[in-house]
Design an enzyme around this catalytic site. Structure first.
Site, PDB file in Angstrom:
ATOM      1  N   LEU A  17      37.611  69.834  23.069  1.00  0.00           N
ATOM      2  CA  LEU A  17      38.460  70.631  23.965  1.00  0.00           C
ATOM      3  C   LEU A  17      39.925  70.288  23.761  1.00  0.00           C
ATOM      4  O   LEU A  17      40.781  71.187  23.671  1.00  0.00           O
ATOM      5  CB  LEU A  17      38.057  70.376  25.431  1.00  0.00           C
ATOM      6  N   ASP A  41      43.597  53.963  24.332  1.00  0.00           N
ATOM      7  CA  ASP A  41      42.295  53.758  24.971  1.00  0.00           C
ATOM      8  C   ASP A  41      42.497  53.910  26.477  1.00  0.00           C
ATOM      9  O   ASP A  41      43.240  53.143  27.094  1.00  0.00           O
ATOM     10  CB  ASP A  41      41.771  52.354  24.627  1.00  0.00           C
ATOM     11  N   ILE A  42      41.832  54.896  27.051  1.00  0.00           N
ATOM     12  CA  ILE A  42      42.039  55.197  28.482  1.00  0.00           C
ATOM     13  C   ILE A  42      41.628  54.026  29.376  1.00  0.00           C
ATOM     14  O   ILE A  42      42.076  53.924  30.518  1.00  0.00           O
ATOM     15  CB  ILE A  42      41.307  56.509  28.881  1.00  0.00           C
ATOM     16  N   TYR A  64      33.542  59.741  27.621  1.00  0.00           N
ATOM     17  CA  TYR A  64      32.368  59.316  26.854  1.00  0.00           C
ATOM     18  C   TYR A  64      31.389  60.472  27.002  1.00  0.00           C
ATOM     19  O   TYR A  64      30.893  60.745  28.099  1.00  0.00           O
ATOM     20  CB  TYR A  64      31.799  58.023  27.450  1.00  0.00           C
ATOM     21  N   THR A  65      31.131  61.218  25.914  1.00  0.00           N
ATOM     22  CA  THR A  65      30.394  62.488  26.043  1.00  0.00           C
ATOM     23  C   THR A  65      28.999  62.472  25.405  1.00  0.00           C
ATOM     24  O   THR A  65      28.355  63.518  25.353  1.00  0.00           O
ATOM     25  CB  THR A  65      31.209  63.639  25.405  1.00  0.00           C
ATOM     26  N   THR A 104      32.103  68.370  34.712  1.00  0.00           N
ATOM     27  CA  THR A 104      30.951  69.004  34.074  1.00  0.00           C
ATOM     28  C   THR A 104      29.891  69.489  35.071  1.00  0.00           C
ATOM     29  O   THR A 104      29.789  68.953  36.182  1.00  0.00           O
ATOM     30  CB  THR A 104      30.299  67.979  33.112  1.00  0.00           C
ATOM     31  N   TYR A 128      25.131  59.929  32.283  1.00  0.00           N
ATOM     32  CA  TYR A 128      26.389  60.623  31.967  1.00  0.00           C
ATOM     33  C   TYR A 128      26.880  61.374  33.216  1.00  0.00           C
ATOM     34  O   TYR A 128      28.051  61.245  33.609  1.00  0.00           O
ATOM     35  CB  TYR A 128      26.150  61.585  30.797  1.00  0.00           C
ATOM     36  N   LYS A 132      30.325  60.820  35.430  1.00  0.00           N
ATOM     37  CA  LYS A 132      31.311  61.898  35.592  1.00  0.00           C
ATOM     38  C   LYS A 132      31.544  62.173  37.084  1.00  0.00           C
ATOM     39  O   LYS A 132      32.672  62.425  37.508  1.00  0.00           O
ATOM     40  CB  LYS A 132      30.839  63.170  34.876  1.00  0.00           C
ATOM     41  N   TRP A 153      28.466  74.014  28.792  1.00  0.00           N
ATOM     42  CA  TRP A 153      28.055  74.638  27.524  1.00  0.00           C
ATOM     43  C   TRP A 153      29.250  75.007  26.633  1.00  0.00           C
ATOM     44  O   TRP A 153      29.331  76.122  26.105  1.00  0.00           O
ATOM     45  CB  TRP A 153      27.220  75.894  27.820  1.00  0.00           C
TER      46      TRP A 153
END
Ligand SMILES: NC(=O)c1ccc[n+]([C@@H]2O[C@H](COP(=O)([O-])OP(=O)(O)OC[C@H]3O[C@@H](n4cnc5c(N)ncnc54)[C@H](OP(=O)(O)O)[C@@H]3O)[C@@H](O)[C@H]2O)c1
Length: 282
Positions: A17, A41-42, A64-65, A104, A128, A132, A153
């Protein structure tokens, strides 16, 4: 309204994205600063402070996805998706900066049989999704001015996604089993980027769902892709329960996007056109 020369820091700006967002923001005249691994690095507070200080608004695409990976690398996923987002909120609050954070549909369990609205109760079914959701909550608790946009998606050129994965699989397998019980809206990251640019101008402080219009199963999406590419493959519908995966997936990813549609005062385009354009450019 802010002028288009606003300086924007895009955290995770080299991801799927973030890459499209940086490109479209630049086209629209925004002054874009990209922050991503390995230089940024966040989870590093000092680096985060510098990134927040470098811009007037901060868009957080860093995450982290790896959905299955988060089942075993839960601590790392939490540090990136939750703890760092809370710290981002604290720093932004002190600096009085507005933050746009990406979240998400995985914060929901997917058991509802209607499209999700922003006020539906979250109940993530994998690690995950839990990290989030914790990120959303910590950002809220920080008290900074912020907006959360939840996506589902998504696909784009700068990352691995369902579209690129299934096309790759069709090169080696003549028969592909694809689930027909996961339903959502395929959404191009370019479409998301355009909507984010609109949000950057309005700086709302709320949660929004965004996805392309219309709903489809993964199986129907695969059919569409192979039809448009004239790829001859034997597609077989199956159920999510037929696949073994580390993380559970929500079956219903459908979003009700009325809230963002009203804010932006424009129709959301159906999923087919952007996907067809993406396939033509592959
Ligand atoms: N893809 C989807 O279907 C989908 C659906 C709904 C929501 N989202 C959300 O959309 C947002 C953008 O994700 P995406 O699809 O663009 O995924 P992505 O391609 O994995 O982008 C995430 C970016 O964050 C970077 N990153 C990871 N850990 C970091 C750290 N510690 N510090 C700084 N940067 C770090 C990644 O770098 P590396 O690549 O080097 O790790 C990557 O460039 C995320 O918030 C995600 O949760 C995605």
């Amino acid at each position: 309204m802010v002028a288009n020369d606003t300086r924007i820091a895009i955290l995770g700006g080299k991801g799927m994205l973030g890459t499209d967002l940086a490109g479209i923001c630049k086209q629209q005249g925004f002054d874009v600063k990209v922050f991503d691994l390995p230089e940024f690095d966040i989870t590093n507070s000092q680096q985060l402070k510098q990134a927040v200080g470098a811009a007037e608004v901060i868009v957080n695409c860093a995450a982290y996805t790896n959905v299955d990976g988060a089942e075993s690398e839960t601590d790392l996923a939490y540090l990136v998706n939750a703890a760092a987002v809370g710290r981002l909120g604290d720093i932004a609050k002190d600096a009085d900066k507005w933050v746009l954070h990406i979240s998400t549909d995985f914060i929901f369990d997917g058991r509802l049989n209607t499209p999700y609205v922003e006020t539906d109760a979250p109940n993530p079914i994998n690690e995950y999704g839990k990290t989030k959701l914790a990120g959303e909550q910590l950002l809220g608790e920080s008290g900074c001015r912020h907006c959360i946009i939840r996506l589902e998606w998504t696909y784009g050129f700068a990352g691995n996604n369902f579209v690129t994965k299934i096309i790759r699989r069709a090169k080696t397998d003549k028969t592909l089993k694809v689930v027909d019980d996961q339903v959502g809206s395929p959404t191009a990251t370019t479409e998301v980027a355009k909507v984010i640019c609109r949000l950057l101008q309005k700086k709302p402080e709320s949660i929004y769902h965004f996805a392309s219009a219309g709903y489809v199963s993964r199986y129907q999406m695969a059919e569409f892709i192979f039809d448009k590419l004239s790829i001859d493959v034997n597609l077989v519908p199956c159920k999510t329960s037929d696949f073994v995966s580390d993380a559970a997936r929500p079956l219903n990813s459908r979003f009700d996007c009325s809230k963002i549609k009203n804010l932006l005062d424009e129709q959301i385009k159906p999923w087919q056109d952007p996907l067809e354009r993406f396939l033509r450019q592959l």
